[in-house]
Design a protein around this motif. Structure first.
Motif, PDB file in Angstrom:
ATOM      1  N   SER A   1       0.843  -1.192   0.000  1.00  0.00           N
ATOM      2  CA  SER A   1       0.000   0.000   0.000  1.00  0.00           C
ATOM      3  C   SER A   1       0.880   1.244   0.000  1.00  0.00           C
ATOM      4  O   SER A   1       1.853   1.323   0.742  1.00  0.00           O
ATOM      5  CB  SER A   1      -0.891  -0.004   1.242  1.00  0.00           C
TER       6      SER A   1
ATOM      7  N   ASN B   1     -11.191   6.546  -6.380  1.00  0.00           N
ATOM      8  CA  ASN B   1     -11.905   5.270  -6.315  1.00  0.00           C
ATOM      9  C   ASN B   1     -10.984   4.088  -6.585  1.00  0.00           C
ATOM     10  O   ASN B   1     -11.013   3.088  -5.867  1.00  0.00           O
ATOM     11  CB  ASN B   1     -13.067   5.251  -7.314  1.00  0.00           C
TER      12      ASN B   1
ATOM     13  N   VAL C   1      -8.343   3.558  -3.709  1.00  0.00           N
ATOM     14  CA  VAL C   1      -8.987   2.927  -2.551  1.00  0.00           C
ATOM     15  C   VAL C   1      -9.275   1.456  -2.876  1.00  0.00           C
ATOM     16  O   VAL C   1      -8.997   0.560  -2.074  1.00  0.00           O
ATOM     17  CB  VAL C   1     -10.284   3.679  -2.155  1.00  0.00           C
TER      18      VAL C   1
ATOM     19  N   SER D   1      -3.798   3.833   0.918  1.00  0.00           N
ATOM     20  CA  SER D   1      -4.281   4.834   1.864  1.00  0.00           C
ATOM     21  C   SER D   1      -4.331   6.162   1.101  1.00  0.00           C
ATOM     22  O   SER D   1      -3.331   6.555   0.495  1.00  0.00           O
ATOM     23  CB  SER D   1      -3.293   4.910   3.028  1.00  0.00           C
TER      24      SER D   1
ATOM     25  N   VAL E   1     -13.272   8.731   1.292  1.00  0.00           N
ATOM     26  CA  VAL E   1     -12.161   9.671   1.524  1.00  0.00           C
ATOM     27  C   VAL E   1     -12.729  11.091   1.549  1.00  0.00           C
ATOM     28  O   VAL E   1     -13.369  11.520   0.587  1.00  0.00           O
ATOM     29  CB  VAL E   1     -11.092   9.567   0.402  1.00  0.00           C
TER      30      VAL E   1
END
Length: 121
Positions: A3, A24, A27, A32, A46
């Motif tokens: 990530s 979008n 995520v 993150s 978010v």
């Protein structure tokens, strides 16, 4: 895939905008995500902030602002010291490339959506 904490500058709640699609997809791929935009709102859980927010340990900043609007963020981007800044189509800015390179920040002229789709992010 690891990530990567990503800051989207120029985020939008408009589903037609590439910044919306990028939030979008980021995520969805487990990254993150923090977001700054002109209007407050939320995309994929978010919150979009309307002011520069203090950030730490940012891997990537992905830009969705034209070069003139980027000027307001030069110091903020450099002080955030990300590993890289992605200049999406339409955001190319040689002046900012130079400033970033002087501060040991990688410049990548690419499309965040393509990088994510092809697993090159």
């Amino acid at each position: 895939m690891k990530s990567k904490k990503t800051l989207v500058i120029g985020a939008s709640t408009n589903p037609e905008r590439y910044s919306y699609k990028a939030v979008n997809m980021l995520v969805g791929k487990g990254h993150s995500v923090l977001a700054i935009g002109q209007k407050a709102g939320e995309v994929a859980g978010v919150k979009i902030q309307t002011k520069a927010i203090p950030v730490k340990n940012i891997d990537t900043i992905t830009l969705y602002l034209n070069p003139v609007r980027q000027r307001d963020y030069y110091n903020y981007i450099i002080e955030s010291h990300p590993k890289r800044v992605i200049f999406n189509p339409g955001t190319e800015n040689p002046e900012l490339y130079q400033l970033l390179e002087l501060n040991d920040i990688q410049v990548e002229v690419a499309c965040t959506l393509v990088l994510l789709t092809t697993n090159q992010y």
